[in-house]
Design a protein around this motif. Structure first.
Motif, PDB file in Angstrom:
ATOM      1  N   MET A 189       0.831  -1.176   0.000  1.00  0.00           N
ATOM      2  CA  MET A 189       0.000   0.000   0.000  1.00  0.00           C
ATOM      3  C   MET A 189       0.881   1.247   0.000  1.00  0.00           C
ATOM      4  N   THR A 190       0.505   2.239  -0.792  1.00  0.00           N
ATOM      5  CA  THR A 190       1.256   3.475  -0.905  1.00  0.00           C
ATOM      6  C   THR A 190       0.946   4.385   0.276  1.00  0.00           C
ATOM      7  N   GLU A 191       1.998   4.998   0.809  1.00  0.00           N
ATOM      8  CA  GLU A 191       1.829   5.918   1.919  1.00  0.00           C
ATOM      9  C   GLU A 191       1.212   7.219   1.417  1.00  0.00           C
ATOM     10  N   ALA A 192       0.327   7.797   2.209  1.00  0.00           N
ATOM     11  CA  ALA A 192      -0.335   9.043   1.827  1.00  0.00           C
ATOM     12  C   ALA A 192       0.702  10.157   1.688  1.00  0.00           C
ATOM     13  N   LEU A 193       0.529  10.953   0.686  1.00  0.00           N
ATOM     14  CA  LEU A 193       1.414  12.068   0.402  1.00  0.00           C
ATOM     15  C   LEU A 193       1.135  13.208   1.383  1.00  0.00           C
ATOM     16  N   THR A 194       2.169  13.915   1.766  1.00  0.00           N
ATOM     17  CA  THR A 194       2.031  15.107   2.599  1.00  0.00           C
ATOM     18  C   THR A 194       2.330  16.333   1.736  1.00  0.00           C
ATOM     19  N   ARG A 195       2.029  17.506   2.255  1.00  0.00           N
ATOM     20  CA  ARG A 195       2.338  18.736   1.524  1.00  0.00           C
ATOM     21  C   ARG A 195       3.835  18.816   1.241  1.00  0.00           C
ATOM     22  N   ALA A 196       4.645  18.536   2.253  1.00  0.00           N
ATOM     23  CA  ALA A 196       6.101  18.610   2.093  1.00  0.00           C
ATOM     24  C   ALA A 196       6.595  17.620   1.039  1.00  0.00           C
ATOM     25  N   ALA A 197       6.046  16.402   1.051  1.00  0.00           N
ATOM     26  CA  ALA A 197       6.449  15.395   0.060  1.00  0.00           C
ATOM     27  C   ALA A 197       5.997  15.800  -1.346  1.00  0.00           C
ATOM     28  N   LEU A 198       4.817  16.391  -1.443  1.00  0.00           N
ATOM     29  CA  LEU A 198       4.332  16.861  -2.740  1.00  0.00           C
ATOM     30  C   LEU A 198       5.261  17.937  -3.292  1.00  0.00           C
ATOM     31  N   ILE A 199       5.608  18.905  -2.474  1.00  0.00           N
ATOM     32  CA  ILE A 199       6.504  19.984  -2.921  1.00  0.00           C
ATOM     33  C   ILE A 199       7.863  19.401  -3.303  1.00  0.00           C
ATOM     34  N   ALA A 200       8.344  18.410  -2.561  1.00  0.00           N
ATOM     35  CA  ALA A 200       9.617  17.759  -2.904  1.00  0.00           C
ATOM     36  C   ALA A 200       9.520  17.045  -4.254  1.00  0.00           C
ATOM     37  N   GLU A 201       8.382  16.387  -4.525  1.00  0.00           N
ATOM     38  CA  GLU A 201       8.177  15.726  -5.821  1.00  0.00           C
ATOM     39  C   GLU A 201       8.130  16.756  -6.950  1.00  0.00           C
ATOM     40  N   ILE A 202       7.455  17.863  -6.715  1.00  0.00           N
ATOM     41  CA  ILE A 202       7.386  18.931  -7.719  1.00  0.00           C
ATOM     42  C   ILE A 202       8.791  19.462  -8.001  1.00  0.00           C
ATOM     43  N   ASP A 203       9.571  19.690  -6.947  1.00  0.00           N
ATOM     44  CA  ASP A 203      10.945  20.177  -7.108  1.00  0.00           C
ATOM     45  C   ASP A 203      11.816  19.172  -7.862  1.00  0.00           C
ATOM     46  N   ALA A 204      11.662  17.890  -7.553  1.00  0.00           N
ATOM     47  CA  ALA A 204      12.450  16.857  -8.237  1.00  0.00           C
ATOM     48  C   ALA A 204      12.084  16.787  -9.719  1.00  0.00           C
ATOM     49  N   GLY A 205      10.792  16.847 -10.019  1.00  0.00           N
ATOM     50  CA  GLY A 205      10.354  16.836 -11.414  1.00  0.00           C
ATOM     51  C   GLY A 205      10.858  18.062 -12.157  1.00  0.00           C
ATOM     52  N   TRP A 206      10.800  19.212 -11.487  1.00  0.00           N
ATOM     53  CA  TRP A 206      11.322  20.443 -12.071  1.00  0.00           C
ATOM     54  C   TRP A 206      12.813  20.300 -12.362  1.00  0.00           C
ATOM     55  N   GLY A 207      13.538  19.714 -11.436  1.00  0.00           N
ATOM     56  CA  GLY A 207      14.980  19.541 -11.620  1.00  0.00           C
ATOM     57  C   GLY A 207      15.302  18.709 -12.853  1.00  0.00           C
ATOM     58  N   ARG A 208      14.552  17.610 -13.038  1.00  0.00           N
ATOM     59  CA  ARG A 208      14.773  16.755 -14.225  1.00  0.00           C
ATOM     60  C   ARG A 208      14.464  17.517 -15.515  1.00  0.00           C
TER      61      ARG A 208
END
Length: 163
Positions: free
Chosen positions: A1-20
């Motif tokens: 089961m996937t762990e629920a996303l938090t605001r901080a994790a979402l922003i980190a994912e957005i930043d990582a995608g932006w970096g790529r």
């Protein structure tokens, strides 16, 4: 089961995608921008790498519009894609973007729009609380312009064309 996303994790994912995305876009040459996308429908071969980058930027700006609506006092949280929230005809917007030859496809201008649109989206997201960004532990659909959409075009269009 996937762990629920938090605001901080979402922003980190957005930043990582932006970096790529930014790593690839920053390395593009003027000649790269003019390459026709190999992934597009053969009946619509008009898109270039520049168009793909500008398309991503245009949808980030639409996502920022939704974010600003979500920040308005008294607004209700929404879970729909930007075209649904904003009443945009997706095909018409995308076609207009590609057909608008008054818009520069020069390297400096494309890079500036790419970066400016992302900064606008981050600024619009900053005041939003977690419940405006997430629903049941996943990003709300209106966040597509900074979640799955850029990576989709990065891999399917830009990197596939560059080889």
């Amino acid at each position: 089961m996937t762990e629920a996303l938090t605001r901080a994790a979402l922003i980190a994912e957005i930043d990582a995608g932006w970096g790529r995305l930014d790593e690839v876009v920053s390395a593009l040459s003027a000649a790269d921008l003019t390459q026709k996308l190999t992934s597009r429908d053969p009946e619509d071969p008009s898109w270039t790498i520049a168009d793909a980058v500008l398309h991503i930027a245009a949808w980030k700006r639409n996502g920022a519009r939704v974010a600003r609506l979500q920040a308005e006092p008294g607004s209700k949280p929404v879970d729909a894609y930007p075209p649904q929230v904003l009443g945009i005809d997706t095909r018409a917007l995308n076609d207009a973007l590609v057909q608008d030859r008054s818009r520069s496809r020069g390297l400096a201008e494309v890079l500036a729009e790419h970066r400016s649109a992302h900064a606008e989206m981050l600024e619009a997201l900053a005041p939003l609380r977690e419940e405006r960004l997430l629903l049941d532990g996943r990003p709300r659909l209106w966040l597509a312009p900074v979640t799955w959409h850029p990576n989709h075009h990065l891999t399917r269009d830009i990197l596939a064309t560059l080889g």
